[in-house]
Write a protein that holds these residues in place. Sequence first.
Motif, mmCIF file in Angstrom:
data_model
loop_
_atom_site.group_PDB
_atom_site.id
_atom_site.type_symbol
_atom_site.label_atom_id
_atom_site.label_comp_id
_atom_site.label_asym_id
_atom_site.label_seq_id
_atom_site.Cartn_x
_atom_site.Cartn_y
_atom_site.Cartn_z
ATOM 1 N N THR A 26 0.930 -0.838 -0.177
ATOM 2 C CA THR A 26 -0.010 0.334 0.049
ATOM 3 C C THR A 26 0.947 1.329 -0.688
ATOM 4 O OG1 THR A 26 -0.560 -0.440 2.696
ATOM 5 C CG2 THR A 26 -1.541 -0.896 1.233
ATOM 6 N N LEU A 27 0.755 1.825 -0.834
ATOM 7 C CA LEU A 27 1.254 3.314 -0.992
ATOM 8 C C LEU A 27 0.418 4.014 -0.977
ATOM 9 C CD1 LEU A 27 2.985 3.035 -4.631
ATOM 10 C CD2 LEU A 27 4.318 2.259 -2.170
ATOM 11 N N VAL A 28 1.384 6.161 0.231
ATOM 12 C CA VAL A 28 1.222 6.697 0.597
ATOM 13 C C VAL A 28 1.460 7.564 -0.167
ATOM 14 C CG1 VAL A 28 0.828 8.203 2.336
ATOM 15 C CG2 VAL A 28 0.800 5.775 2.676
ATOM 16 N N LYS A 29 0.119 9.037 -1.286
ATOM 17 C CA LYS A 29 0.582 9.377 -2.629
ATOM 18 C C LYS A 29 0.742 10.845 -0.801
ATOM 19 C CE LYS A 29 -2.127 12.054 -5.914
ATOM 20 N NZ LYS A 29 -2.708 11.813 -6.663
ATOM 21 N N THR A 30 2.176 11.886 -1.051
ATOM 22 C CA THR A 30 2.277 13.173 -0.765
ATOM 23 C C THR A 30 2.855 14.664 -1.674
ATOM 24 O OG1 THR A 30 4.316 12.326 0.023
ATOM 25 C CG2 THR A 30 2.825 11.678 1.293
ATOM 26 N N VAL A 31 2.366 14.822 -1.529
ATOM 27 C CA VAL A 31 3.430 15.871 -2.488
ATOM 28 C C VAL A 31 4.512 16.703 -1.933
ATOM 29 C CG1 VAL A 31 2.764 17.913 -3.432
ATOM 30 C CG2 VAL A 31 0.728 15.924 -3.397
ATOM 31 N N VAL A 32 5.717 16.830 -2.753
ATOM 32 C CA VAL A 32 6.486 17.301 -2.031
ATOM 33 C C VAL A 32 7.370 18.572 -2.871
ATOM 34 C CG1 VAL A 32 9.238 17.004 -1.379
ATOM 35 C CG2 VAL A 32 6.536 15.200 -0.698
ATOM 36 N N ASP A 33 6.844 19.450 -2.815
ATOM 37 C CA ASP A 33 7.810 20.893 -3.891
ATOM 38 C C ASP A 33 6.947 20.737 -4.654
ATOM 39 O OD1 ASP A 33 9.828 21.646 -1.654
ATOM 40 O OD2 ASP A 33 11.260 20.302 -2.406
ATOM 41 N N GLY A 34 5.879 20.077 -4.955
ATOM 42 C CA GLY A 34 5.495 20.409 -5.951
ATOM 43 C C GLY A 34 5.436 18.702 -6.789
ATOM 44 N N LYS A 35 5.678 17.994 -6.927
ATOM 45 C CA LYS A 35 6.168 16.427 -7.061
ATOM 46 C C LYS A 35 5.235 15.757 -5.907
ATOM 47 C CE LYS A 35 10.418 17.003 -7.446
ATOM 48 N NZ LYS A 35 12.001 16.035 -7.359
ATOM 49 N N THR A 36 4.831 14.729 -7.121
ATOM 50 C CA THR A 36 3.509 13.998 -6.151
ATOM 51 C C THR A 36 4.792 12.546 -5.846
ATOM 52 O OG1 THR A 36 1.967 14.213 -7.749
ATOM 53 C CG2 THR A 36 1.368 12.759 -6.288
ATOM 54 N N VAL A 37 5.562 12.102 -5.009
ATOM 55 C CA VAL A 37 5.595 10.772 -3.834
ATOM 56 C C VAL A 37 4.604 10.096 -3.774
ATOM 57 C CG1 VAL A 37 7.596 10.690 -2.468
ATOM 58 C CG2 VAL A 37 7.638 12.428 -3.636
ATOM 59 N N TYR A 38 4.732 8.856 -3.696
ATOM 60 C CA TYR A 38 4.774 7.803 -3.411
ATOM 61 C C TYR A 38 5.575 6.931 -2.556
ATOM 62 C CZ TYR A 38 0.822 8.827 -6.862
ATOM 63 O OH TYR A 38 -0.042 8.770 -7.700
ATOM 64 N N SER A 39 4.876 6.485 -1.206
ATOM 65 C CA SER A 39 5.627 5.572 0.176
ATOM 66 C C SER A 39 5.288 5.228 0.308
ATOM 67 C CB SER A 39 6.845 7.429 0.348
ATOM 68 O OG SER A 39 5.408 7.563 1.341
ATOM 69 N N LEU A 40 5.905 3.914 1.133
ATOM 70 C CA LEU A 40 5.278 3.708 2.088
ATOM 71 C C LEU A 40 4.491 3.690 3.310
ATOM 72 C CD1 LEU A 40 7.608 -0.069 1.012
ATOM 73 C CD2 LEU A 40 5.707 0.599 0.668
ATOM 74 N N PRO A 41 3.951 3.401 3.905
ATOM 75 C CA PRO A 41 3.503 4.062 5.367
ATOM 76 C C PRO A 41 4.663 3.695 6.154
ATOM 77 C CG PRO A 41 2.165 2.448 4.417
ATOM 78 C CD PRO A 41 2.899 2.356 3.703
ATOM 79 N N HIS A 42 4.739 4.498 7.227
ATOM 80 C CA HIS A 42 5.422 4.636 8.583
ATOM 81 C C HIS A 42 6.516 4.126 7.828
ATOM 82 C CE1 HIS A 42 1.724 4.645 10.683
ATOM 83 N NE2 HIS A 42 1.017 3.894 9.814
ATOM 84 N N ARG A 43 7.386 4.385 7.154
ATOM 85 C CA ARG A 43 8.990 3.763 6.885
ATOM 86 C C ARG A 43 9.261 5.768 5.934
ATOM 87 N NH1 ARG A 43 6.720 -0.146 5.609
ATOM 88 N NH2 ARG A 43 7.763 -2.009 5.181
ATOM 89 N N ALA A 44 11.089 6.150 7.133
ATOM 90 C CA ALA A 44 11.341 7.703 7.328
ATOM 91 C C ALA A 44 11.585 7.417 5.201
ATOM 92 C CB ALA A 44 12.835 6.943 7.466
ATOM 93 N N ARG A 45 11.204 8.705 5.198
ATOM 94 C CA ARG A 45 11.913 9.451 3.972
ATOM 95 C C ARG A 45 12.993 9.612 3.424
ATOM 96 N NH1 ARG A 45 11.428 13.771 0.629
ATOM 97 N NH2 ARG A 45 10.637 15.476 2.564
ATOM 98 N N VAL A 46 13.533 9.707 2.938
ATOM 99 C CA VAL A 46 14.827 10.127 2.429
ATOM 100 C C VAL A 46 15.176 11.388 2.011
ATOM 101 C CG1 VAL A 46 17.202 9.844 0.953
ATOM 102 C CG2 VAL A 46 15.722 8.108 1.903
ATOM 103 N N VAL A 47 15.844 12.663 2.032
ATOM 104 C CA VAL A 47 15.714 13.883 2.002
ATOM 105 C C VAL A 47 17.042 13.657 1.146
ATOM 106 C CG1 VAL A 47 15.702 15.966 2.653
ATOM 107 C CG2 VAL A 47 14.349 14.382 3.914
ATOM 108 N N GLU A 48 16.879 14.584 -0.096
ATOM 109 C CA GLU A 48 18.065 14.994 -0.765
ATOM 110 C C GLU A 48 18.197 16.633 -1.379
ATOM 111 O OE1 GLU A 48 17.366 12.270 -4.281
ATOM 112 O OE2 GLU A 48 17.923 10.912 -3.458
ATOM 113 N N ASP A 49 18.811 16.668 -1.669
ATOM 114 C CA ASP A 49 19.118 18.153 -2.585
ATOM 115 C C ASP A 49 19.370 18.022 -4.083
ATOM 116 O OD1 ASP A 49 21.981 16.543 -3.270
ATOM 117 O OD2 ASP A 49 23.055 17.793 -2.157
ATOM 118 N N SER A 50 19.430 19.245 -4.659
ATOM 119 C CA SER A 50 19.072 19.412 -5.736
ATOM 120 C C SER A 50 19.656 18.608 -7.124
ATOM 121 C CB SER A 50 19.327 20.662 -6.338
ATOM 122 O OG SER A 50 20.591 21.109 -6.317
#
Length: 67
Positions: A26-50
């Motif tokens: 099951t994926l969770v849809k989130t919008v980060v900086d105007g981009k739609t990102v799908y990720s697994l629930p209850h998991r940490a997200r990797v933050v990347e630079d440009s």
Amino acid sequence: MAVPKRKMSRSNTRHRRSAWKASVPTLVKTVVDGKTVYSLPHRARVVEDSQGTPLFLEYKGRKVADA
């Protein structure tokens, strides 16, 4: 270790093995900086630079670990 008392038929073996199916995650849809990102629930997200270099892990908007 358990040892079967009788030989299991090929039909029964294949029928038992076919019951195990991989489930779609099951994926969770989130919008980060105007981009739609799908990720697994209850998991940490990797933050990347440009450039795409991983900086740190984020969970619920908080920094939880260095990458």
